[in-house]
Design a protein around this motif. Structure first.
Motif, PDB file in Angstrom:
ATOM      1  N   SER A   7      37.976  40.198  34.259  1.00  0.00           N
ATOM      2  CA  SER A   7      38.962  40.713  33.315  1.00  0.00           C
ATOM      3  C   SER A   7      39.760  39.570  32.726  1.00  0.00           C
ATOM      4  CB  SER A   7      39.891  41.718  34.000  1.00  0.00           C
ATOM      5  OG  SER A   7      40.624  41.084  35.033  1.00  0.00           O
ATOM      6  N   GLY A   8      40.531  39.886  31.680  1.00  0.00           N
ATOM      7  CA  GLY A   8      41.429  38.900  31.106  1.00  0.00           C
ATOM      8  C   GLY A   8      40.965  38.300  29.796  1.00  0.00           C
ATOM      9  N   GLY A   9      39.784  38.664  29.355  1.00  0.00           N
ATOM     10  CA  GLY A   9      39.295  38.129  28.091  1.00  0.00           C
ATOM     11  C   GLY A   9      40.024  38.732  26.906  1.00  0.00           C
ATOM     12  N   GLY A  10      39.696  38.227  25.729  1.00  0.00           N
ATOM     13  CA  GLY A  10      40.314  38.732  24.517  1.00  0.00           C
ATOM     14  C   GLY A  10      40.068  37.813  23.355  1.00  0.00           C
ATOM     15  N   LEU A  11      40.799  38.065  22.288  1.00  0.00           N
ATOM     16  CA  LEU A  11      40.715  37.262  21.072  1.00  0.00           C
ATOM     17  C   LEU A  11      41.902  36.307  21.040  1.00  0.00           C
ATOM     18  CD1 LEU A  11      39.565  36.655  18.244  1.00  0.00           C
ATOM     19  CD2 LEU A  11      40.983  38.546  17.388  1.00  0.00           C
ATOM     20  N   VAL A  12      41.618  35.033  20.833  1.00  0.00           N
ATOM     21  CA  VAL A  12      42.674  34.028  20.815  1.00  0.00           C
ATOM     22  C   VAL A  12      42.357  32.997  19.741  1.00  0.00           C
ATOM     23  CG1 VAL A  12      41.542  32.623  22.587  1.00  0.00           C
ATOM     24  CG2 VAL A  12      44.021  32.477  22.296  1.00  0.00           C
ATOM     25  N   GLN A  13      43.386  32.415  19.180  1.00  0.00           N
ATOM     26  CA  GLN A  13      43.191  31.371  18.188  1.00  0.00           C
ATOM     27  C   GLN A  13      42.832  30.049  18.866  1.00  0.00           C
ATOM     28  OE1 GLN A  13      46.746  31.314  15.741  1.00  0.00           O
ATOM     29  NE2 GLN A  13      45.743  32.622  14.224  1.00  0.00           N
ATOM     30  N   ALA A  14      42.149  29.207  18.138  1.00  0.00           N
ATOM     31  CA  ALA A  14      41.826  27.881  18.656  1.00  0.00           C
ATOM     32  C   ALA A  14      43.112  27.171  19.092  1.00  0.00           C
ATOM     33  CB  ALA A  14      41.100  27.067  17.591  1.00  0.00           C
ATOM     34  N   GLY A  15      43.023  26.524  20.234  1.00  0.00           N
ATOM     35  CA  GLY A  15      44.189  25.864  20.801  1.00  0.00           C
ATOM     36  C   GLY A  15      44.957  26.717  21.787  1.00  0.00           C
ATOM     37  N   GLY A  16      44.645  27.991  21.828  1.00  0.00           N
ATOM     38  CA  GLY A  16      45.336  28.908  22.719  1.00  0.00           C
ATOM     39  C   GLY A  16      44.801  28.881  24.136  1.00  0.00           C
ATOM     40  N   SER A  17      45.349  29.768  24.960  1.00  0.00           N
ATOM     41  CA  SER A  17      44.993  29.822  26.381  1.00  0.00           C
ATOM     42  C   SER A  17      44.704  31.251  26.809  1.00  0.00           C
ATOM     43  CB  SER A  17      46.148  29.281  27.236  1.00  0.00           C
ATOM     44  OG  SER A  17      46.402  27.925  26.958  1.00  0.00           O
ATOM     45  N   LEU A  18      43.887  31.359  27.817  1.00  0.00           N
ATOM     46  CA  LEU A  18      43.628  32.633  28.468  1.00  0.00           C
ATOM     47  C   LEU A  18      43.437  32.373  29.953  1.00  0.00           C
ATOM     48  CD1 LEU A  18      41.040  34.476  26.162  1.00  0.00           C
ATOM     49  CD2 LEU A  18      43.382  35.197  26.627  1.00  0.00           C
ATOM     50  N   ARG A  19      43.746  33.388  30.747  1.00  0.00           N
ATOM     51  CA  ARG A  19      43.480  33.313  32.179  1.00  0.00           C
ATOM     52  C   ARG A  19      42.585  34.477  32.570  1.00  0.00           C
ATOM     53  NH1 ARG A  19      47.204  34.495  37.460  1.00  0.00           N
ATOM     54  NH2 ARG A  19      46.395  32.840  38.819  1.00  0.00           N
ATOM     55  N   LEU A  20      41.413  34.152  33.025  1.00  0.00           N
ATOM     56  CA  LEU A  20      40.464  35.174  33.450  1.00  0.00           C
ATOM     57  C   LEU A  20      40.573  35.392  34.951  1.00  0.00           C
ATOM     58  CD1 LEU A  20      37.285  34.101  31.458  1.00  0.00           C
ATOM     59  CD2 LEU A  20      39.268  35.425  30.691  1.00  0.00           C
ATOM     60  N   SER A  21      40.288  36.609  35.354  1.00  0.00           N
ATOM     61  CA  SER A  21      40.282  36.959  36.775  1.00  0.00           C
ATOM     62  C   SER A  21      38.941  37.576  37.127  1.00  0.00           C
ATOM     63  CB  SER A  21      41.381  37.970  37.088  1.00  0.00           C
ATOM     64  OG  SER A  21      42.654  37.460  36.788  1.00  0.00           O
ATOM     65  N   CYS A  22      38.560  37.405  38.372  1.00  0.00           N
ATOM     66  CA  CYS A  22      37.343  38.041  38.866  1.00  0.00           C
ATOM     67  C   CYS A  22      37.613  38.504  40.291  1.00  0.00           C
ATOM     68  CB  CYS A  22      36.178  37.074  38.843  1.00  0.00           C
ATOM     69  SG  CYS A  22      34.700  37.710  39.664  1.00  0.00           S
ATOM     70  N   GLU A  23      37.526  39.793  40.491  1.00  0.00           N
ATOM     71  CA  GLU A  23      37.756  40.362  41.808  1.00  0.00           C
ATOM     72  C   GLU A  23      36.419  40.776  42.412  1.00  0.00           C
ATOM     73  OE1 GLU A  23      40.557  43.541  41.926  1.00  0.00           O
ATOM     74  OE2 GLU A  23      40.359  43.843  44.081  1.00  0.00           O
ATOM     75  N   ALA A  24      36.221  40.402  43.671  1.00  0.00           N
ATOM     76  CA  ALA A  24      34.999  40.741  44.388  1.00  0.00           C
ATOM     77  C   ALA A  24      35.316  41.751  45.483  1.00  0.00           C
ATOM     78  CB  ALA A  24      34.380  39.496  44.999  1.00  0.00           C
ATOM     79  N   SER A  25      34.485  42.737  45.596  1.00  0.00           N
ATOM     80  CA  SER A  25      34.680  43.735  46.642  1.00  0.00           C
ATOM     81  C   SER A  25      33.388  43.913  47.413  1.00  0.00           C
ATOM     82  CB  SER A  25      35.123  45.071  46.045  1.00  0.00           C
ATOM     83  OG  SER A  25      34.139  45.564  45.165  1.00  0.00           O
ATOM     84  N   GLY A  26      33.520  44.289  48.651  1.00  0.00           N
ATOM     85  CA  GLY A  26      32.345  44.643  49.416  1.00  0.00           C
ATOM     86  C   GLY A  26      31.766  43.541  50.262  1.00  0.00           C
ATOM     87  N   ARG A  27      32.375  42.384  50.286  1.00  0.00           N
ATOM     88  CA  ARG A  27      31.824  41.287  51.083  1.00  0.00           C
ATOM     89  C   ARG A  27      32.955  40.345  51.451  1.00  0.00           C
ATOM     90  NH1 ARG A  27      26.572  39.203  51.474  1.00  0.00           N
ATOM     91  NH2 ARG A  27      25.955  41.314  50.922  1.00  0.00           N
ATOM     92  N   THR A  28      32.753  39.600  52.522  1.00  0.00           N
ATOM     93  CA  THR A  28      33.748  38.598  52.886  1.00  0.00           C
ATOM     94  C   THR A  28      33.742  37.509  51.835  1.00  0.00           C
ATOM     95  OG1 THR A  28      33.364  39.066  55.215  1.00  0.00           O
ATOM     96  CG2 THR A  28      34.511  37.022  54.676  1.00  0.00           C
ATOM     97  N   PHE A  29      34.750  37.519  51.039  1.00  0.00           N
ATOM     98  CA  PHE A  29      34.814  36.660  49.858  1.00  0.00           C
ATOM     99  C   PHE A  29      35.087  35.212  50.221  1.00  0.00           C
ATOM    100  CE2 PHE A  29      35.940  35.647  45.523  1.00  0.00           C
ATOM    101  CZ  PHE A  29      37.057  34.826  45.599  1.00  0.00           C
TER     102      PHE A  29
END
Length: 115
Positions: A7-29
């Motif tokens: 999650s965390g994606g989107g539309l951003v202008q060049a030079g901008g920032s984003l923070r993506l997340s990834c959650e894992a379930s079902g296993r010892t991460f």
């Protein structure tokens, strides 16, 4: 069965920032070295970088060095991708997985960088 949810994606202008997340379930991460990948339109899925269980980062691909940072929270079964100074060529669907791609892929999260 492990489920990966990005999650965390989107539309951003060049030079901008984003923070993506990834959650894992079902296993010892925490024991797995986790990686981030991306697939740009018309291209193969590309490895971006990885992080060890103890949060030591592995070298990332040259195109993102100095701009992208990977971190993780083992208590939350989540790995993050902080992306700064984004460029139009970073446009892609972003995925996480173990660094060895051992789990089924999630849906990914779309990142679009406009010029």
């Amino acid at each position: 069965q492990v489920q990966l949810v990005e999650s965390g994606g989107g539309l951003v202008q060049a030079g901008g920032s984003l923070r993506l997340s990834c959650e894992a379930s079902g296993r010892t991460f925490s024991i797995y070295r986790m990686g981030w990948f991306r697939r740009a339109p018309g291209k193969e899925r590309e490895f971006i970088g990885a992080i060890s269980w103890s949060s030591g980062s592995a070298p990332s691909t040259d195109s993102v060095k100095g701009r992208f940072t990977i971190s993780r929270d083992n208590a939350q079964n989540t790995v993050y991708l902080q992306m700064n100074s984004l460029k139009p060529e970073d446009t892609a669907v972003y995925y996480c997985n173990t660094a060895l791609r051992q789990w089924s892929w999630g849906q990914g999260t779309q990142v679009t960088v406009s010029s």
